[in-house]
Design a protein around this motif. Structure first.
Motif, PDB file in Angstrom:
ATOM      1  N   THR A 109       0.843  -1.203   0.000  1.00  0.00           N
ATOM      2  CA  THR A 109       0.000   0.000   0.000  1.00  0.00           C
ATOM      3  C   THR A 109       0.876   1.249   0.000  1.00  0.00           C
ATOM      4  N   GLY A 110       0.254   2.367  -0.361  1.00  0.00           N
ATOM      5  CA  GLY A 110       0.951   3.644  -0.315  1.00  0.00           C
ATOM      6  C   GLY A 110       1.319   4.015   1.118  1.00  0.00           C
ATOM      7  N   SER A 111       0.460   3.665   2.047  1.00  0.00           N
ATOM      8  CA  SER A 111       0.749   3.945   3.462  1.00  0.00           C
ATOM      9  C   SER A 111       2.023   3.229   3.895  1.00  0.00           C
ATOM     10  N   HIS A 138      -1.168  11.219   3.858  1.00  0.00           N
ATOM     11  CA  HIS A 138      -0.190  10.334   3.228  1.00  0.00           C
ATOM     12  C   HIS A 138      -0.414   8.873   3.593  1.00  0.00           C
ATOM     13  N   ASN A 214      -4.077  16.124  -2.765  1.00  0.00           N
ATOM     14  CA  ASN A 214      -5.126  16.144  -1.736  1.00  0.00           C
ATOM     15  C   ASN A 214      -5.376  17.563  -1.239  1.00  0.00           C
ATOM     16  N   ASP A 242       6.051  12.028  -2.342  1.00  0.00           N
ATOM     17  CA  ASP A 242       4.965  11.052  -2.312  1.00  0.00           C
ATOM     18  C   ASP A 242       4.266  11.088  -3.675  1.00  0.00           C
ATOM     19  N   VAL A 244       2.323   8.682  -4.754  1.00  0.00           N
ATOM     20  CA  VAL A 244       1.268   7.662  -4.702  1.00  0.00           C
ATOM     21  C   VAL A 244       0.098   8.044  -5.616  1.00  0.00           C
ATOM     22  N   GLN A 245      -0.240   9.327  -5.661  1.00  0.00           N
ATOM     23  CA  GLN A 245      -1.298   9.780  -6.569  1.00  0.00           C
ATOM     24  C   GLN A 245      -0.729  10.342  -7.859  1.00  0.00           C
ATOM     25  N   LYS A 272      -1.047   3.519  -5.522  1.00  0.00           N
ATOM     26  CA  LYS A 272      -2.326   3.455  -6.248  1.00  0.00           C
ATOM     27  C   LYS A 272      -2.317   2.906  -7.689  1.00  0.00           C
TER      28      LYS A 272
END
Ligand code: PMP
Length: 434
Positions: A109-111, A138, A214, A242, A244-245, A272
């Motif tokens: 996961t991104g986390s 995040h 975000n 980051d 991730v997105q 993601k």
């Protein structure tokens, strides 16, 4: 009858998942199938997906599904055995980064990726402090939630976290001229470093999403991020981007969003879109950081770095190239942006239009001068759009910014439907008297 089935499912869901498990829309969607940029509900209705970035190369892309099926039928095993797929995937992945970012570690996961990045940065620097924006998300693990300023009252922030105002060219900072914004936001980062120092805490990293997605897909004052990172590095900290997105060519011009800036991160986190829905995420970093961390802390993650995940990851990279999705993001961005600007000319509610490749934000305001956020209207609009068959959502501090972030095969024909539906929805909102 079918509506009842959906209502029943909502009731059963609340009973087994709790009242607070987040669910989209006043009328929740009961989805059963996806293909490309389309989703289909239980009633057989088709929806244009202008929200989901996880099915990056399209819902249920046949090449990705086949790669998953083939490898899952042959072998799936954790990473303490040798396997070609894992090594080849990481070689292909790291080849898309600057030469200095040549090692990678996979997570699910991104986390987890951000958790690992934080641990890596804290091991390398021996420091604890982390600097983020004041509306950050995040991920959901304990130390990542600790830096999630967007969902935590300031009073609950720990001593290890300091925040600077979201670097927002549209709203700016009170009393600061537009051309001085980069300097002013940069000064806030310096202030965070100084406050840490006063408390005997050293800075381990600045961790930001290079798109500030975000936060509202902000137009970042030119030069700000470079200045901020320079200050953090001078104080001994690292730059964690980051992605991730923001990553995997979402921004069109670049494979990685940080490549739009004149600064190279020390650590990049991914997630993601990486597995098109399969749980695949990870960290790409400088080799010295990976080696020194791994030497001190044994890192193993049972479900990451598997032959199946790697096959899926490679299939996503294949489709990105084979279907020219990065180029598609560039041309479709231009087309959509023109259409959104035309809507801005027609509807006073639209205060600002922003885009970064296949990612668009419409900031809604009640008054173009005061920029008072149009919170109710944004919420109402996403529900009207859903009724009309187009799926979007909101972002930002007040959830007053429409978030349009479709799968990458989104094209001009899809854009026409989006733009027409947006226009009709704004008109309906006017008729409703808002
Ligand atoms: N970083 C960013 C910028 C995100 O938007 C998210 C998820 N919304 C995460 C990290 C966490 O990723 P995940 O949900 O896969 O843990």
């Amino acid at each position: 009858m079918q509506k009842n089935t959906t209502n029943e499912l909502v009731a059963r869901r609340f009973k087994v998942m709790g009242q607070h498990s987040p669910i989209f829309y006043e009328q929740p969607l009961h989805l059963i199938r996806g293909e490309g940029v389309w989703l289909y509900d239980k009633q057989g209705r088709q929806y244009l997906d202008v929200y989901n970035n996880v099915p990056h190369v399209g819902h249920c892309h046949p090449h990705v599904v086949e790669a998953l099926y083939k490898q899952a039928s042959q072998l799936n095993i954790h990473s303490r055995y040798l396997n070609d797929n894992v090594v080849t995937y990481l070689e292909r992945l790291t080849a898309t980064f600057d030469k200095s970012l040549s090692m990678a570690m996979l997570t699910c996961t991104g986390s987890e990726a951000n958790e690992l990045a934080l641990r890596m940065a804290r091991y390398a620097t021996g420091a604890q402090g982390v600097i983020v924006t004041d509306f950050a998300y995040h991920g959901n693990t304990e130390s990542v939630a600790e830096i999630g300023t967007g969902f935590m009252p300031e009073a609950k922030r720990t001593k290890r976290v300091k925040a600077f105002s979201i670097p927002d060219s549209y709203r700016g900072l009170a009393g600061v001229e537009h051309e001085d914004l980069a300097e002013a936001y940069g000064a806030q980062v310096q202030q965070a470093i100084d406050e840490f120092e006063e408390q005997g805490i050293k800075v381990a990293a600045i961790l930001v999403c290079p798109d500030f997605a975000n936060e509202g897909l902000l137009t970042v004052p030119k030069g700000f991020l470079e200045k901020a990172v320079a200050k953090v590095r001078k104080a001994g900290g690292l730059f964690i981007a980051d992605e991730v997105q923001a990553g995997f060519a979402r921004t069109g011009k670049h494979m990685w969003a940080h490549q739009a800036y004149d600064v190279i991160p020390d650590i990049v986190t991914l997630g993601k879109p990486m597995g098109n829905g399969h749980p695949l995420a990870g960290v790409v970093a400088r080799p010295d950081l990976v080696e020194s961390f791994s030497a001190q802390a044994m890192y193993f993650n049972t479900f990451s770095s598997t032959p199946v995940s790697s096959a899926v990851g490679m299939a996503v990279l294949d489709v990105l190239t084979n279907e020219n999705l990065q180029e598609n993001a560039v041309s479709t961005e231009r087309y959509v942006l023109n259409g959104l600007k035309r809507l801005q000319g027609k509807f006073d509610l639209i205060g600002d239009v922003r885009s970064l490749g296949m990612f668009f934000a419409l900031e809604l305001v009640l008054d173009q001068k005061t920029k008072q956020p149009a919170i109710y209207q944004a919420k109402r609009l996403i529900n009207i759009m859903r009724e009309k068959g187009v799926l979007i959502s909101t972002i930002g501090v007040n959830d007053s910014i429409l978030k349009l972030r479709p799968p990458m095969p989104f094209n001009e024909a899809h854009a026409d439907l989006l733009l027409d539906t947006l226009a009709a929805s704004f008109e309906q909102l006017n008729r409703e008297g808002h």
